[in-house]
Design a protein around this motif. Sequence first.
Motif, PDB file in Angstrom:
ATOM      1  N   THR A 165     -15.090 -13.345  26.257  1.00 53.32           N
ATOM      2  CA  THR A 165     -15.029 -13.117  24.794  1.00 53.32           C
ATOM      3  C   THR A 165     -16.304 -12.478  24.071  1.00 53.32           C
ATOM      4  O   THR A 165     -16.472 -12.161  23.303  1.00 53.32           O
ATOM      5  N   LEU A 168     -16.023  -9.368  21.892  1.00 53.77           N
ATOM      6  CA  LEU A 168     -14.760  -9.668  20.916  1.00 53.77           C
ATOM      7  C   LEU A 168     -15.253 -10.682  19.594  1.00 53.77           C
ATOM      8  O   LEU A 168     -16.263 -11.047  19.574  1.00 53.77           O
ATOM      9  N   TYR A 170     -14.698 -13.353  16.345  1.00 54.20           N
ATOM     10  CA  TYR A 170     -14.325 -14.851  16.528  1.00 54.20           C
ATOM     11  C   TYR A 170     -12.929 -14.795  16.656  1.00 54.20           C
ATOM     12  O   TYR A 170     -12.570 -15.612  17.381  1.00 54.20           O
ATOM     13  N   SER A 173     -11.700 -13.732  19.658  1.00 53.10           N
ATOM     14  CA  SER A 173     -12.298 -14.773  21.000  1.00 53.10           C
ATOM     15  C   SER A 173     -11.350 -16.176  20.923  1.00 53.10           C
ATOM     16  O   SER A 173     -11.011 -16.632  22.188  1.00 53.10           O
ATOM     17  N   ARG A 174     -10.964 -16.513  19.978  1.00 52.21           N
ATOM     18  CA  ARG A 174     -10.290 -17.669  19.889  1.00 52.21           C
ATOM     19  C   ARG A 174      -8.857 -17.424  20.383  1.00 52.21           C
ATOM     20  O   ARG A 174      -8.487 -18.300  21.223  1.00 52.21           O
ATOM     21  N   LEU A 177      -9.335 -17.423  24.253  1.00 42.94           N
ATOM     22  CA  LEU A 177      -9.452 -18.898  24.659  1.00 42.94           C
ATOM     23  C   LEU A 177      -8.265 -19.402  24.902  1.00 42.94           C
ATOM     24  O   LEU A 177      -7.899 -20.137  25.788  1.00 42.94           O
ATOM     25  N   HIS A 196     -21.923 -17.493  26.709  1.00 39.06           N
ATOM     26  CA  HIS A 196     -22.756 -17.997  25.795  1.00 39.06           C
ATOM     27  C   HIS A 196     -22.321 -18.617  24.731  1.00 39.06           C
ATOM     28  O   HIS A 196     -23.104 -19.041  23.623  1.00 39.06           O
ATOM     29  N   ASN A 197     -21.069 -18.898  24.657  1.00 31.42           N
ATOM     30  CA  ASN A 197     -20.002 -19.126  23.480  1.00 31.42           C
ATOM     31  C   ASN A 197     -19.986 -20.708  23.504  1.00 31.42           C
ATOM     32  O   ASN A 197     -19.115 -21.067  24.350  1.00 31.42           O
ATOM     33  N   ALA A 198     -20.582 -21.366  22.322  1.00 31.82           N
ATOM     34  CA  ALA A 198     -20.493 -22.860  22.362  1.00 31.82           C
ATOM     35  C   ALA A 198     -19.008 -23.378  22.262  1.00 31.82           C
ATOM     36  O   ALA A 198     -18.843 -24.543  22.777  1.00 31.82           O
ATOM     37  N   ALA A 199     -18.165 -22.547  21.781  1.00 31.62           N
ATOM     38  CA  ALA A 199     -16.678 -22.815  21.243  1.00 31.62           C
ATOM     39  C   ALA A 199     -16.102 -22.874  22.870  1.00 31.62           C
ATOM     40  O   ALA A 199     -15.115 -23.920  23.009  1.00 31.62           O
TER      41      ALA A 199
HETATM   42  P1  ADP Z   1     -21.436 -15.124  21.038  1.00 33.93           P
HETATM   43  O1  ADP Z   1     -20.835 -14.860  22.157  1.00 33.93           O
HETATM   44  O2  ADP Z   1     -22.975 -14.278  21.031  1.00 33.93           O
HETATM   45  O3  ADP Z   1     -21.653 -16.531  20.643  1.00 33.93           O
HETATM   46  P2  ADP Z   1     -19.641 -14.790  19.322  1.00 33.93           P
HETATM   47  O4  ADP Z   1     -18.981 -13.556  18.560  1.00 33.93           O
HETATM   48  O5  ADP Z   1     -18.607 -15.080  20.450  1.00 33.93           O
HETATM   49  O6  ADP Z   1     -20.793 -14.511  19.930  1.00 33.93           O
HETATM   50  O7  ADP Z   1     -19.393 -16.196  18.554  1.00 33.93           O
HETATM   51  C1  ADP Z   1     -20.387 -16.248  17.193  1.00 33.93           C
HETATM   52  C2  ADP Z   1     -20.247 -17.456  16.905  1.00 33.93           C
HETATM   53  O8  ADP Z   1     -18.955 -18.030  16.783  1.00 33.93           O
HETATM   54  C3  ADP Z   1     -21.005 -18.631  17.906  1.00 33.93           C
HETATM   55  O9  ADP Z   1     -21.652 -19.483  17.259  1.00 33.93           O
HETATM   56  C4  ADP Z   1     -19.952 -19.115  18.483  1.00 33.93           C
HETATM   57  O10 ADP Z   1     -20.163 -20.384  19.158  1.00 33.93           O
HETATM   58  C5  ADP Z   1     -18.746 -19.239  17.699  1.00 33.93           C
HETATM   59  N1  ADP Z   1     -17.566 -18.925  18.199  1.00 33.93           N
HETATM   60  C6  ADP Z   1     -16.953 -17.990  18.954  1.00 33.93           C
HETATM   61  N2  ADP Z   1     -15.602 -18.269  19.030  1.00 33.93           N
HETATM   62  C7  ADP Z   1     -15.440 -19.434  18.469  1.00 33.93           C
HETATM   63  C8  ADP Z   1     -14.077 -20.148  18.748  1.00 33.93           C
HETATM   64  N3  ADP Z   1     -13.010 -19.587  19.408  1.00 33.93           N
HETATM   65  N4  ADP Z   1     -14.245 -21.226  18.121  1.00 33.93           N
HETATM   66  C9  ADP Z   1     -15.188 -21.600  17.438  1.00 33.93           C
HETATM   67  N5  ADP Z   1     -16.050 -21.086  17.476  1.00 33.93           N
HETATM   68  C10 ADP Z   1     -16.313 -19.992  18.071  1.00 33.93           C
END
Ligand code: ADP
Length: 228
Positions: A165, A168, A170, A173-174, A177, A196-199
């Motif tokens: 993701t 992509l 937010y 990305s969801r 996932l 790198h994504n905490a989610a």
């Molecule tokens: P990165 O990969 O650099 O973290 P993202 O655009 O994927 O950038 O995410 C930006 C922020 O949104 C990050 O803090 C990430 O943890 C959070 N995030 C991304 N995808 C999700 C998701 N599916 N659910 C909750 N938080 C998300």
Amino acid sequence: MFIDIANLKKSYRTGEVVTEVLKGIGMKLDKGEIGVILGPSGSGKSTLMNILGGIDRGDSGQVLVDGIEINQLNDGKLTDYRRGDIGFVFQFYNLVPNLTVGENIEVVSNISKSPLNTDEVLAAVGMQDKKHRFPRELSGGEQQRVSIARAIVKNPKLLLCDEPTGALDYDTSRSILQLLQQVNKKYGTTILMITHNAAIAAMANRVFRLRSGEIVEETVNQTVVPAE
Ligand code: ADP
Ligand code: ADP
């Protein structure tokens, strides 16, 4: 145990300089689990994934995947392993631009013994309507859906995802996932992901934190139920 790595070491030599990139990695993942590798740039994440994917080899230690010691396979057997058992998903999709969506998947399904076919996996990722489109006609999220379909059409035992993701937004990305979770549940595919994504880390069964070639932390997420 599906993945069972013990004391895995890997060095690269550039000229006179030898850099130890993996310094005795140990990690285990059960069948049907989702594992995540976190860690700063240069910590060895891609090297570890490439060894698991049969693209690179460790110098020493054990790398058991589904009971097979892949570090000991000869080149031909390692190629069979990579082509047959492993699916890859990359940050930038890596679709062939001058092939349609359907053809991108058929390139893989035609050389695979898998019972899955193009229409089935396109339906599984919600892209059946885009079968005759070209990658450039799709959004990033749609291209990633296609690349996941291409990875799963050979019904791999292990799906390796390198920042799936990372390119992509937010919401997209969801949905990617959720799709990977559906694949995990539907096909029982073991998934290992770099992110790198905490989610993403929050949805995994196990999270491995890598730093300078060593696993410095492993977290088990008891609330995530592994696939059957
Ligand atoms: P990165 O990969 O650099 O973290 P993202 O655009 O994927 O950038 O995410 C930006 C922020 O949104 C990050 O803090 C990430 O943890 C959070 N995030 C991304 N995808 C999700 C998701 N599916 N659910 C909750 N938080 C998300
Ligand atoms: P990450 O994926 O965590 O960013 P990598 O596994 O790509 O880390 O790289 C770890 C270290 O190994 C880096 O210092 C990188 O420069 C080095 N490295 C990776 N591949 C090679 C190679 N083929 N030859 C020499 N050095 C490499």
